[in-house]
Scaffold this motif. Structure first.
Motif, PDB file in Angstrom:
ATOM      1  N   THR A 429       0.764  -1.130   0.087  1.00 27.16           N
ATOM      2  CA  THR A 429       0.105   0.035  -0.069  1.00 27.16           C
ATOM      3  C   THR A 429       0.904   1.210   0.043  1.00 27.16           C
ATOM      4  N   ASP A 430       0.373   2.349  -0.366  1.00 24.90           N
ATOM      5  CA  ASP A 430       1.034   3.754  -0.115  1.00 24.90           C
ATOM      6  C   ASP A 430       1.503   3.781   1.235  1.00 24.90           C
ATOM      7  N   GLU A 431       0.531   3.555   2.227  1.00 24.33           N
ATOM      8  CA  GLU A 431       0.925   3.627   3.677  1.00 24.33           C
ATOM      9  C   GLU A 431       2.228   2.671   3.948  1.00 24.33           C
ATOM     10  N   MET A 432       2.339   1.690   3.379  1.00 25.35           N
ATOM     11  CA  MET A 432       3.650   0.747   3.718  1.00 25.35           C
ATOM     12  C   MET A 432       4.652   1.509   3.181  1.00 25.35           C
ATOM     13  N   ARG A 433       4.626   2.059   1.797  1.00 26.86           N
ATOM     14  CA  ARG A 433       5.884   2.320   1.072  1.00 26.86           C
ATOM     15  C   ARG A 433       6.369   3.652   1.971  1.00 26.86           C
ATOM     16  N   ASP A 434       5.416   4.443   2.429  1.00 21.61           N
ATOM     17  CA  ASP A 434       5.840   5.643   3.063  1.00 21.61           C
ATOM     18  C   ASP A 434       6.558   5.191   4.338  1.00 21.61           C
ATOM     19  N   ARG A 435       6.018   4.569   5.120  1.00 24.54           N
ATOM     20  CA  ARG A 435       6.700   3.980   6.450  1.00 24.54           C
ATOM     21  C   ARG A 435       8.024   3.334   6.101  1.00 24.54           C
ATOM     22  N   PHE A 436       7.955   2.349   5.062  1.00 25.71           N
ATOM     23  CA  PHE A 436       9.438   1.785   5.119  1.00 25.71           C
ATOM     24  C   PHE A 436      10.312   2.695   4.505  1.00 25.71           C
ATOM     25  N   THR A 437      10.103   3.958   3.724  1.00 27.90           N
ATOM     26  CA  THR A 437      10.995   4.675   3.173  1.00 27.90           C
ATOM     27  C   THR A 437      11.530   5.683   4.531  1.00 27.90           C
ATOM     28  N   ARG A 438      10.630   5.713   5.298  1.00 30.07           N
ATOM     29  CA  ARG A 438      11.047   6.835   6.615  1.00 30.07           C
ATOM     30  C   ARG A 438      11.847   5.778   7.383  1.00 30.07           C
ATOM     31  N   VAL A 439      11.687   4.614   7.584  1.00 26.73           N
ATOM     32  CA  VAL A 439      12.652   3.670   8.165  1.00 26.73           C
ATOM     33  C   VAL A 439      14.078   3.680   7.302  1.00 26.73           C
ATOM     34  N   LEU A 440      13.817   3.548   6.084  1.00 28.06           N
ATOM     35  CA  LEU A 440      15.250   3.456   5.503  1.00 28.06           C
ATOM     36  C   LEU A 440      15.906   4.792   5.529  1.00 28.06           C
ATOM     37  N   LEU A 441      14.982   5.979   5.576  1.00 27.17           N
ATOM     38  CA  LEU A 441      15.984   7.307   5.797  1.00 27.17           C
ATOM     39  C   LEU A 441      16.652   7.428   7.172  1.00 27.17           C
ATOM     40  N   GLY A 442      16.231   6.374   8.045  1.00 28.86           N
ATOM     41  CA  GLY A 442      16.871   6.573   9.385  1.00 28.86           C
ATOM     42  C   GLY A 442      18.011   5.954   9.379  1.00 28.86           C
ATOM     43  N   TYR A 517       6.087  -0.007  13.502  1.00 22.72           N
ATOM     44  CA  TYR A 517       5.476  -1.186  13.568  1.00 22.72           C
ATOM     45  C   TYR A 517       3.679  -0.772  13.776  1.00 22.72           C
ATOM     46  N   LYS A 518       2.952  -1.120  12.983  1.00 23.17           N
ATOM     47  CA  LYS A 518       1.510  -0.836  13.203  1.00 23.17           C
ATOM     48  C   LYS A 518       0.633  -2.090  13.648  1.00 23.17           C
ATOM     49  N   PRO A 519       0.370  -1.954  14.830  1.00 24.74           N
ATOM     50  CA  PRO A 519      -0.426  -3.167  15.662  1.00 24.74           C
ATOM     51  C   PRO A 519      -1.370  -3.730  14.617  1.00 24.74           C
ATOM     52  N   GLY A 520      -1.368  -5.168  14.659  1.00 23.07           N
ATOM     53  CA  GLY A 520      -2.606  -5.846  14.107  1.00 23.07           C
ATOM     54  C   GLY A 520      -2.631  -5.767  12.332  1.00 23.07           C
ATOM     55  N   ASP A 521      -1.406  -4.938  11.890  1.00 20.73           N
ATOM     56  CA  ASP A 521      -1.535  -4.888  10.301  1.00 20.73           C
ATOM     57  C   ASP A 521      -0.192  -5.284   9.718  1.00 20.73           C
ATOM     58  N   TYR A 522       1.132  -4.710  10.360  1.00 20.58           N
ATOM     59  CA  TYR A 522       2.518  -5.034   9.661  1.00 20.58           C
ATOM     60  C   TYR A 522       3.541  -4.432  10.395  1.00 20.58           C
ATOM     61  N   GLY A 523       4.632  -4.614  10.105  1.00 18.87           N
ATOM     62  CA  GLY A 523       5.702  -4.097  10.797  1.00 18.87           C
ATOM     63  C   GLY A 523       6.996  -4.169   9.984  1.00 18.87           C
ATOM     64  N   ILE A 524       7.895  -3.012  10.098  1.00 17.46           N
ATOM     65  CA  ILE A 524       9.022  -2.939   9.288  1.00 17.46           C
ATOM     66  C   ILE A 524      10.273  -2.711   9.923  1.00 17.46           C
ATOM     67  N   ARG A 525      11.514  -3.328   9.589  1.00 19.80           N
ATOM     68  CA  ARG A 525      12.734  -3.118  10.299  1.00 19.80           C
ATOM     69  C   ARG A 525      13.733  -3.406   9.014  1.00 19.80           C
ATOM     70  N   ILE A 526      14.549  -2.499   9.168  1.00 22.58           N
ATOM     71  CA  ILE A 526      15.805  -2.743   8.277  1.00 22.58           C
ATOM     72  C   ILE A 526      17.140  -2.563   9.092  1.00 22.58           C
ATOM     73  N   GLU A 527      17.843  -3.841   8.875  1.00 22.75           N
ATOM     74  CA  GLU A 527      19.236  -3.977  10.015  1.00 22.75           C
ATOM     75  C   GLU A 527      20.259  -4.299   9.094  1.00 22.75           C
ATOM     76  N   ASN A 528      21.585  -3.565   9.284  1.00 20.78           N
ATOM     77  CA  ASN A 528      22.641  -4.003   8.867  1.00 20.78           C
ATOM     78  C   ASN A 528      23.436  -4.099  10.199  1.00 20.78           C
ATOM     79  N   LEU A 529      24.632  -4.617  10.271  1.00 24.14           N
ATOM     80  CA  LEU A 529      25.576  -4.330  11.271  1.00 24.14           C
ATOM     81  C   LEU A 529      26.630  -3.474  10.814  1.00 24.14           C
ATOM     82  N   ILE A 530      27.323  -2.649  11.717  1.00 16.07           N
ATOM     83  CA  ILE A 530      28.078  -1.382  11.279  1.00 16.07           C
ATOM     84  C   ILE A 530      29.478  -1.412  12.325  1.00 16.07           C
TER      85      ILE A 530
END
Length: 606
Positions: A429-442, A517-530
Motif C-alpha cells: 500500500t502507499d502507507e507501507m511505502r511511506d513507512r518503509f521509506t521513513r525507516v530507510l531514511l533513518g 510497527y502498526k499493531p494488527g497490520d504490519y511491521g517494518i525493520r531494516i537492519e545491517n551491522l556496522i
C-alpha cells in the motif's frame, strides 16, 4: 534445526504453580518473593534450568521479572514484549505491567506494610537490583531478606539439570590476542580501579578473557563458569571439569588455576578473609558474590566489569574475521531472498518454512555453528511484534500483498551476524511505502553519520527517528545494540539508543535497525551491522570524525521504496549500497542467484 517451533508457553499452568510457590513461601515465613529472568551469571539468554520466570508465569521473553505477594502477583516486561506477555500469561493469576512505566520496586513499595518479609535468591539478583528493592522495602518498614534455598526451585519438581556443554578453544588466528596479553591489560585496569582482584560472572567476559567458547546456552557460544582475576597473580577459573577435554584443560591450566564450580564460594570467602579489595560490577555481579566477600572481611569497590570495554573494541584479526563471516552470510542471504522471491508469490509458504529454509541455506555453508538467536519470521500482523517468535500454534501463511519481516543471524567461528530484511509479497500500500521509506531514511542517516570522538549512541539515536518523527511516528526499541565476535549477538556497553551513554570507539560493532510497527497490520525493520571506523578529517573539514563501515550486504526491497520521499541523497546511497552488494556477493553465488541479484540491486528507477 537449531531452532524449535514448539509452543512451550501454557497460561493454564500459571495459577497452580503460583499456588505451589505461595505454599513454599508460607513455610519459609515469607510474605513475598522476587523472580527475575536470570541465572547465576546474569545472562540475557539462560539455560533451561534457569527459566524460572517462564516456568512460573508462562512468559518466555528474554527480559522480565515477577513479584509475588500473598494476595497479588505481577509480571513486568518492556515494550518489546507487551503483546507476547498478554498472550502467554494468565491474567487471573498475574497482572502484566510495564518495566519502564511502573518499575517493580515501585509497584512493590506501593503494596508493602511494616513487618512484611520479602525474599530473594541472592545468586539471581545483581547488587544494583537488590539495592533498589531493599530501599523500597525499608522505606515501608518491611525487610528484604536473602533465602537459604530458592522456594521456586523447591516447587519446580521436574527442573532440568544444569548444562554440560563442551568447552572449546578459540584459536589465536581468530582471537587475535593471546590470553597472557589480555590478562596483562586487565591487570592494569584492575589496578586503575584501586582493586586487588575482580570477579567475572558474565559468560562472554570469561570466554573472551580465556579465548574459549562453549555450548551451554542456546545460540550463544559461551560456557557457564566463574572466574577471579588476581592482580599480579594467576587467575582462577571455576568450570565443571566434565566440559573439558584433556587438550582444553592443558591449555587453560597453562594460564590459570582451574577448579570445580563448588570451589567458587569458598574462594570468594578466602578473598574476604585476606582483606582483599575486590572490583565488582553492580549491574552484572550477583548480590551473593558481594555478600560472601564482604561478610568474610573483604572490601568491595564498585565499577564496570574490566572486560566489557576491551571485549567490545575488536582487534584487527576479529574485524577481518567478521568481514569474512558477513560475506559468507551475504551469499546465504542472497540465495534465501532469491528463493523467497520465486516461491512466496506461488503461495504455500508459512513463517516456519521460511525460517527452516534460511537456516538450511546457512548450514550449507559448512561453517554454521549455530544461529545467533531464534529467527523472527513474521508475516502480516505478526511483523508488528518486534520480538515475535513463531510457534506451531502462531504459524501464519505468507500471503500476497502482505509484508514479511525476517530478522535472523548466524554464529560462525570467525564472526556473529544479525540482519533484518522486510519484504513485500505482491503489492504494498502507499502507507507501507511511506513507512518503509521513513525507516530507510533513518537507517541511511545512521550509516552515513560522522561524529567526533566522545559521541555516545544516545546522541546518534535521534538520527534514526527524525523522518518518522516528522510524520508523528516512532518505534519503541533502541536503534542498535553491540555485537560480539563469535560471542553474544547482544553485547554491551556500546549501543545506539536513548540509554546509550558509552562513547563509541573504533572497532566496536553495532546493529543499525530502526523500525515501524502498526499493531494488527504490519511491521517494518531494516537492519545491517556496522563497524565504528577510526577518526579521519572529512574533505574540507578541520576536525577528525569517526564514522561507520557497513558490514552487512543484502538487497533492500526497492518495491517498498517511495522514490520521491527517499530524495536524491537517499537514492544515491541506496544505489551505491546495492552496487557494493552486487560486487561483493555475485562472485560467491550460483548463476541463478546472480541473475536475481542483478535485478534486486539494479539502480532505482528515478
Amino acid at each position: 534445526m537449531f531452532q524449535s517451533f514448539e509452543d512451550v508457553a501454557n497460561p493454564s499452568t500459571g495459577a497452580p504453580r503460583l499456588a505451589r510457590l505461595r505454599e513454599r513461601l508460607a513455610v519459609a515465613g515469607l510474605d513475598g518473593f522476587i523472580v527475575p529472568r536470570a541465572d547465576e551469571q546474569q545472562n540475557e539468554y539462560v539455560p533451561p534450568a534457569a527459566e524460572r520466570l517462564a516456568w512460573l508465569t508462562g512468559f518466555t521473553g528474554s527480559a522480565g521479572i515477577a513479584v509475588v505477594l500473598t494476595d497479588q502477583a505481577a509480571v513486568f516486561v518492556d515494550g518489546r514484549y507487551t503483546v507476547q506477555a498478554a498472550a502467554q500469561i494468565d491474567p487471573a493469576a498475574f497482572s502484566v505491567c510495564s518495566l519502564t512505566d511502573l518499575p517493580p520496586s515501585r509497584w512493590l513499595g506501593e503494596r508493602l506494610k511494616p513487618g512484611l518479609r520479602i525474599g530473594y535468591d541472592a545468586a539471581l539478583h545483581t547488587i544494583a537490583s537488590v539495592r533498589r528493592f531493599r530501599a523500597a522495602c525499608e522505606a515501608k518498614g518491611a525487610a528484604f531478606v536473602p533465602v537459604a534455598a530458592n522456594p521456586l526451585d523447591e516447587a519446580w519438581e521436574d527442573r532440568p539439570a544444569l548444562p554440560l556443554g563442551t568447552v572449546m578453544l578459540q584459536p589465536i588466528e581468530l582471537a587475535g590476542e593471546d590470553v597472557a596479553a589480555k590478562l596483562s591489560r586487565l591487570d592494569a585496569l584492575i589496578g586503575d580501579a584501586g582493586a586487588d582482584a575482580t570477579v567475572l560472572t558474565q559468560p562472554d567476559s570469561i570466554a573472551w578473557t580465556f579465548n574459549i567458547r562453549g555450548t551451554d546456552v542456546a545460540h550463544n557460544p559461551v560456557p557457564l563458569a566463574f572466574a577471579v582475576l588476581h592482580r599480579g597473580k594467576r587467575p582462577s577459573l571455576f568450570v565443571d571439569g566434565r566440559k573439558l577435554s584433556n587438550a582444553v584443560r592443558d591449555a587453560l591450566e597453562a594460564v590459570a588455576d582451574v577448579a570445580e564450580p563448588g570451589a567458587f564460594g569458598p574462594a570468594l570467602e578466602a578473598l574476604g578473609a585476606r582483606g582483599t579489595t575486590v572490583l565488582l560490577d553492580p549491574e552484572w555481579v550477583s548480590d551473593l558474590v558481594a555478600r560472601r566477600i564482604a561478610d568474610a572481611g573483604g572490601k568491595i569497590v564498585e565499577g564496570r566489569d574490566p572486560v566489557i570495554l576491551p571485549k567490545a573494541v575488536k582487534n584487527a584479526v576479529e574485524i577481518a574475521g567478521t568481514r569474512t563471516a558477513h560475506l559468507r552470510d551475504a551469499a546465504a542471504m542472497a540465495r534465501f531472498l532469491a528463493w523467497l522471491d520465486i516461491e512466496a508469490p506461488k503461495g504455500g509458504l508459512d513463517e516456519i518454512t521460511v525460517a527452516e529454509r534460511l537456516e538450511a541455506i546457512r548450514a550449507e555453508t559448512g561453517a554454521l555453528k549455530d544461529i545467533s538467536f531464534d529467527t523472527i519470521s513474521a508475516a502480516g500482523p505478526n511483523a508488528a511484534l518486534p520480538h515475535y517468535r513463531v510457534t506451531r500454534s502462531s504459524n501464519r501463511p505468507v500471503a500476497r500483498d502482505e509484508i514479511l519481516l525476517v530478522d535472523s543471524g548466524a554464529q560462525y567461528q570467525d564472526g556473529t551476524t544479525d540482519i533484518t530484511r522486510t519484504i513485500i509479497v505482491g503489492e504494498p500500500t502507499d502507507e507501507m511505502r511511506d513507512r518503509f521509506t521513513r525507516v530507510l531514511l533513518g537507517h541511511i542517516a545512521i550509516s552515513t553519520a560522522r561524529f567526533p570522538e566522545g559521541t555516545s549512541g544516545a546522541q546518534l539515536d535521534p538520527l534514526a527517528r527524525i523522518a518518522l518523527w516528522r510524520a508523528g511516528l516512532d518505534f519503541d526499541h533502541g536503534t542498535g545494540h553491540g555485537v560480539g565476535s563469535y560471542l553474544s549477538v547482544h553485547e554491551g556497553p556500546q549501543r545506539i539508543s536513548k540509554l546509550g551513554t558509552t562513547p563509541l570507539e573504533p572497532g566496536m560493532i553495532l546493529s543499525n535497525e530502526p523500525g515501524f510497527y502498526k499493531p494488527g497490520d504490519y511491521g517494518i525493520r531494516i537492519e545491517n551491522l556496522i563497524l565504528v571506523t577510526a577518526p579521519a578529517i572529512p574533505d574540507g573539514g578541520d576536525r577528525p570524525m569517526l564514522g561507520f563501515e557497513v558490514l552487512t550486504f543484502a538487497p533492500i526491497d526497492k518495491r517498498l521504496v517511495d522514490v520521491d520521499l527517499l530524495g536524491r541523497d537517499g537514492r544515491d546511497w541506496l544505489d551505491a549500497y546495492h552496487a557494493e552488494v552486487f560486487a561483493k556477493v555475485a562472485p560467491l553465488v550460483d548463476q541463478e542467484t546472480r541473475t536475481w541479484l542483478a535485478e534486486a540491486t539494479a539502480p532505482i528507477v528515478r
